[in-house]
Enzyme design. Structure first.
Site, PDB file in Angstrom:
ATOM      1  N   ASP A   4     -16.779   3.278 -43.034  1.00 46.58           N
ATOM      2  CA  ASP A   4     -17.255   1.903 -42.912  1.00 46.58           C
ATOM      3  C   ASP A   4     -18.168   1.864 -41.679  1.00 46.58           C
ATOM      4  O   ASP A   4     -18.143   2.784 -40.854  1.00 46.58           O
ATOM      5  CB  ASP A   4     -16.042   0.985 -42.741  1.00 46.58           C
ATOM      6  CG  ASP A   4     -16.432  -0.413 -42.321  1.00 46.58           C
ATOM      7  OD1 ASP A   4     -17.283  -1.015 -43.006  1.00 46.58           O
ATOM      8  OD2 ASP A   4     -15.889  -0.903 -41.305  1.00 46.58           O
ATOM      9  N   LEU A   5     -18.989   0.842 -41.564  1.00 51.82           N
ATOM     10  CA  LEU A   5     -19.901   0.823 -40.405  1.00 51.82           C
ATOM     11  C   LEU A   5     -19.460  -0.181 -39.330  1.00 51.82           C
ATOM     12  O   LEU A   5     -19.006   0.208 -38.255  1.00 51.82           O
ATOM     13  CB  LEU A   5     -21.328   0.531 -40.896  1.00 51.82           C
ATOM     14  CG  LEU A   5     -22.422   0.823 -39.862  1.00 51.82           C
ATOM     15  CD1 LEU A   5     -23.672   1.366 -40.522  1.00 51.82           C
ATOM     16  CD2 LEU A   5     -22.776  -0.421 -39.070  1.00 51.82           C
ATOM     17  N   ASP A   6     -19.504  -1.491 -39.653  1.00 47.70           N
ATOM     18  CA  ASP A   6     -19.198  -2.503 -38.637  1.00 47.70           C
ATOM     19  C   ASP A   6     -17.718  -2.495 -38.258  1.00 47.70           C
ATOM     20  O   ASP A   6     -16.852  -2.613 -39.123  1.00 47.70           O
ATOM     21  CB  ASP A   6     -19.567  -3.898 -39.167  1.00 47.70           C
ATOM     22  CG  ASP A   6     -21.064  -4.038 -39.368  1.00 47.70           C
ATOM     23  OD1 ASP A   6     -21.732  -4.474 -38.431  1.00 47.70           O
ATOM     24  OD2 ASP A   6     -21.557  -3.673 -40.454  1.00 47.70           O
ATOM     25  N   ASP A 183     -11.959  -0.757 -40.855  1.00 42.65           N
ATOM     26  CA  ASP A 183     -11.246  -1.626 -39.899  1.00 42.65           C
ATOM     27  C   ASP A 183     -10.840  -2.975 -40.471  1.00 42.65           C
ATOM     28  O   ASP A 183     -10.139  -3.729 -39.813  1.00 42.65           O
ATOM     29  CB  ASP A 183     -12.142  -1.894 -38.684  1.00 42.65           C
ATOM     30  CG  ASP A 183     -13.304  -2.814 -39.041  1.00 42.65           C
ATOM     31  OD1 ASP A 183     -14.061  -2.459 -39.969  1.00 42.65           O
ATOM     32  OD2 ASP A 183     -13.426  -3.878 -38.427  1.00 42.65           O
TER      33      ASP A 183
HETATM   34 MG   LIG Z   1     -15.823  -3.022 -40.921  1.00 43.72          MG
END
Ligand SMILES: [Mg+2]
Length: 237
Positions: A4-6, A183
């Site tokens: 995942d990125l953010d 996250d």
């Molecule tokens: Mg995220």
């Protein structure tokens, strides 16, 4: 490896548009991508356009808008077409809602909408009520998911777990053990997918999760990725 990125690779910012990936992180991703023979993909709620911009000049396999869009080395670009009429109606109505709530931000990603309220956390309940009534009017065509200071609206049932399953069908991912780091709530589908495939699910930060492992924050993620790169054996050519 699926990332995942953010909130996983980069700390969350007040505005998603303010997020920038540090050069050293891009270099690390590049090295991992090479070491894994290309089997490193980003799985995000962002659009593929947005991801490509953030990751430039890197070209990685990508799943955008929670898997509604995908790009990989074998199949190129693919999009699960949304119900454009329903999305259009939702967008019109939310734009009217935003006139009374200018602190909120509506992001149109093409196949989905994101309503961000990081600047107005106290409005969460008001927004939820508004979206519930919107959903009652537009019917089951609209799927809603809450994340960190965001509500996502889409019309297709794509999720991060399905995106991972699709990558696992094609080279260079097929026949390998998946790892997924995320996250937020929408990452739970991804955790479930890799658990089912006998892989490693890693939750970043606090909170209940179906992931089997945990890292504290984005700094811990970067340190862990670096350790992987240093410790994985280099396969003989
Ligand atoms: Mg995220």
């Amino acid at each position: 490896m699926f990332l995942d990125l953010d909130g996983t690779l980069s700390p969350l910012k007040e505005k998603p548009a303010d997020v920038v990936l540090e050069k050293r992180l891009l270099e690390l991703l590049q090295q991992l991508h090479q070491r894994l023979d290309g089997a490193l993909a980003i799985i995000s709620g962002r659009s593929i356009d947005d991801l490509s911009r953030l990751l430039s000049p890197l070209e990685l396999p990508l799943a955008g808008q929670h898997g509604a869009e995908r790009h990989d080395a074998v199949n190129g670009y693919s999009l699960t077409e949304p119900d454009y009429a329903t999305l259009h109606e939702a967008r019109e109505e939310l734009n009217r809602f935003l006139e009374a709530h200018p602190e909120l931000e509506l992001e149109d990603k093409g196949a989905s909408l994101a309503l961000h309220y990081r600047n107005a956390p106290y409005k969460q309940t008001t927004i939820e009520k508004q979206l519930e009534s919107l959903r009652e009017r537009l019917g089951d065509a609209l799927i809603m998911h809450g994340g960190k200071s965001v509500f996502e609206l889409r019309t297709t049932s794509c999720n991060k777990g399905e995106a991972i399953h699709q990558f696992m069908q094609v080279t260079p991912f097929a026949q390998r053990t998946p790892v997924f780091l995320g996250d937020d709530l929408t990452d739970e589908d991804g955790f479930e997918a890799v658990n089912a495939l006998g892989g490693y699910s890693i939750k970043v930060g606090q909170g209940e999760t179906r992931a089997r492992y945990r890292l504290d924050d984005t700094q811990a993620v970067e340190a862990w990725l670096k350790t992987c790169l240093e410790q994985w054996p280099v396969e003989p050519a």
